[in-house]
Design an enzyme around this catalytic site. Structure first.
Site, short mmCIF file in Angstrom:
data_model
loop_
_atom_site.label_atom_id
_atom_site.label_comp_id
_atom_site.label_asym_id
_atom_site.label_seq_id
_atom_site.Cartn_x
_atom_site.Cartn_y
_atom_site.Cartn_z
N GLY A 54 74.69 38.19 26.39
CA GLY A 54 73.55 38.10 27.29
C GLY A 54 72.38 37.32 26.73
CB THR A 55 71.75 35.83 23.36
OG1 THR A 55 72.08 37.04 22.67
CG2 THR A 55 70.60 35.14 22.65
CB SER A 73 71.30 33.91 32.79
OG SER A 73 71.28 34.09 34.20
CG ASN A 74 69.06 39.39 35.04
OD1 ASN A 74 69.51 40.52 35.21
ND2 ASN A 74 67.78 39.13 34.91
CG HIS A 77 60.35 37.41 31.03
ND1 HIS A 77 60.49 36.46 32.01
CD2 HIS A 77 61.48 38.17 31.07
CE1 HIS A 77 61.67 36.63 32.61
NE2 HIS A 77 62.29 37.66 32.06
CE LYS A 89 62.86 35.21 28.62
NZ LYS A 89 64.13 35.65 28.02
N GLY A 129 66.26 32.49 31.13
CA GLY A 129 67.61 32.13 31.55
C GLY A 129 67.81 32.43 33.03
N1 LIG Z 1 71.32 38.56 30.08
C1 LIG Z 1 70.46 39.56 30.31
O1 LIG Z 1 70.61 40.37 31.27
C2 LIG Z 1 69.29 39.76 29.37
C3 LIG Z 1 68.36 40.82 29.59
C4 LIG Z 1 67.35 41.01 28.62
C5 LIG Z 1 67.26 40.17 27.51
N2 LIG Z 1 68.17 39.16 27.37
C6 LIG Z 1 68.17 38.28 26.18
O2 LIG Z 1 68.78 39.02 25.12
C7 LIG Z 1 68.27 38.57 23.86
C8 LIG Z 1 67.77 39.79 23.05
O3 LIG Z 1 66.68 40.38 23.71
P1 LIG Z 1 65.89 41.62 23.03
O4 LIG Z 1 64.78 41.95 23.96
O5 LIG Z 1 66.86 42.68 22.60
O6 LIG Z 1 65.30 40.89 21.71
P2 LIG Z 1 64.88 41.58 20.32
O7 LIG Z 1 64.06 40.55 19.61
O8 LIG Z 1 64.31 42.93 20.57
O9 LIG Z 1 66.28 41.78 19.55
C9 LIG Z 1 66.98 40.74 18.94
C10 LIG Z 1 67.77 41.38 17.80
O10 LIG Z 1 68.66 40.40 17.24
C11 LIG Z 1 68.71 40.65 15.85
N3 LIG Z 1 69.27 39.51 15.13
C12 LIG Z 1 68.67 38.48 14.50
N4 LIG Z 1 69.59 37.66 13.94
C13 LIG Z 1 70.81 38.19 14.23
C14 LIG Z 1 72.16 37.81 13.96
N5 LIG Z 1 72.45 36.72 13.23
N6 LIG Z 1 73.17 38.59 14.43
C15 LIG Z 1 72.91 39.70 15.15
N7 LIG Z 1 71.65 40.11 15.44
C16 LIG Z 1 70.63 39.37 14.99
C17 LIG Z 1 67.27 40.96 15.47
O11 LIG Z 1 67.22 41.62 14.23
C18 LIG Z 1 66.88 41.88 16.65
O12 LIG Z 1 67.27 43.20 16.35
C19 LIG Z 1 67.18 37.54 24.21
O13 LIG Z 1 67.73 36.23 24.16
C20 LIG Z 1 66.82 37.88 25.65
O14 LIG Z 1 66.30 36.77 26.36
C21 LIG Z 1 69.17 38.93 28.27
#
Ligand SMILES: NC(=O)c1ccc[n+]([C@@H]2O[C@H](COP(=O)([O-])OP(=O)(O)OC[C@H]3O[C@@H](n4cnc5c(N)ncnc54)[C@H](O)[C@@H]3O)[C@@H](O)[C@H]2O)c1
Length: 238
Positions: free
Chosen positions: A75-76, A101-102, A135, A139, A145
């Protein structure tokens, strides 16, 4: 399911809560502190991996899942320039990859609503369209996305629009996406069609991260045993 969490931040922790409440098991949690030290053997204990990390680390995490033959739900956002490479690798190695993306059910209904409205607007050139996404201040990427998916949904259905731009000043064939970063807002998306006489607005507002996390867990329960590339359309059937 035995689940590996690749990314244990705000989303990873929300996903953990929902996954456990549905009877799943978390066998690995990875964040920036142990990203360089966990082993392939640890990852291969999992039936499926859920990847919510950072724009810089997503690609490497997904590729590692393919090498370890672990189905991956990702989902990243902010790394999609490498999506074609990931899809090619997935198909060539007969792996399983699910991307959205969501993951929120509500947003995926909103995606369909957006496409249908754009289609209707082909007959009404007096309306111009713009988008806004809001957001939380943490972010890393913009536009979101989800906003990019919404803009591509308009471009695919509204003939007079051919590209989106990051910002508010657009040329006639472009869709402007304004991005705001405020407090702890989980995610709000607004699409506005404006003419000289009136304005039509549709919007989606997430109240918290539960909707995204639930969709990701449901996808992780659905993916194992399948091969190929999947998305919310496959899961939801619309
Ligand atoms: N697709 C969806 O529905 C959806 C919804 C919400 C957020 N997102 C996306 O998800 C991602 C994460 O969001 P979040 O709010 O949890 O962010 P966050 O910053 O709270 O968490 C990110 C995590 O990734 C970790 N990290 C860093 N390097 C890493 C690696 N090499 N391997 C594994 N983990 C690693 C960090 O330590 C942190 O714990 C963002 O890209 C965000 O845009 C997508």
């Amino acid at each position: 399911m035995k689940i590996a969490l690749l990314g244990y931040g705000k989303m990873g922790k929300t996903i953990e809560g929902i996954a456990l409440s549905r009877g799943n098991e978390i066998v690995l949690k990875v964040d920036e502190h142990n990203a360089g030290t966990y082993s392939d053997a640890e990852l291969m204990q999992a039936d499926v991996a859920i990847e919510f990390s950072t724009p810089e680390s997503a690609y490497g995490n997904i590729m590692r899942c393919f090498r370890c033959h672990v189905p991956v739900v990702a989902g990243t956002t902010g790394w999609l320039a490498k999506m074609d490479e990931v899809k090619k690798e997935c198909l060539e190695n007969n792996q399983a990859f699910f991307y959205a993306s969501n993951f929120s059910i509500g947003v995926n209904i909103f995606f369909r609503l957006n496409e249908n409205l754009a289609k209707m607007m082909n007959g009404y050139g007096e309306y111009d369209v713009r988008m806004e996404e809001i957001h939380h201040i943490h972010k890393l990427d913009s536009p979101s996305g989800t906003a990019i998916t919404l803009a591509n949904g308009i471009i695919a259905n509204l003939e007079r629009k051919s590209k989106w731009i990051d910002g508010t000043q657009a040329k006639p064939g472009e869709i402007p996406i304004g991005s705001k970063r405020e407090g702890e807002v989980p995610g709000t998306h607004i699409i506005t069609y404006q003419s000289a006489v009136d304005t039509i607005t549709i919007s989606h507002e997430a109240h918290n991260r539960q909707g995204f996390a639930l969709g990701a867990v449901v996808a992780s329960e659905w993916l194992p045993g399948k091969k190929g590339i999947f998305g919310m359309n496959d899961l939801l059937g619309f």
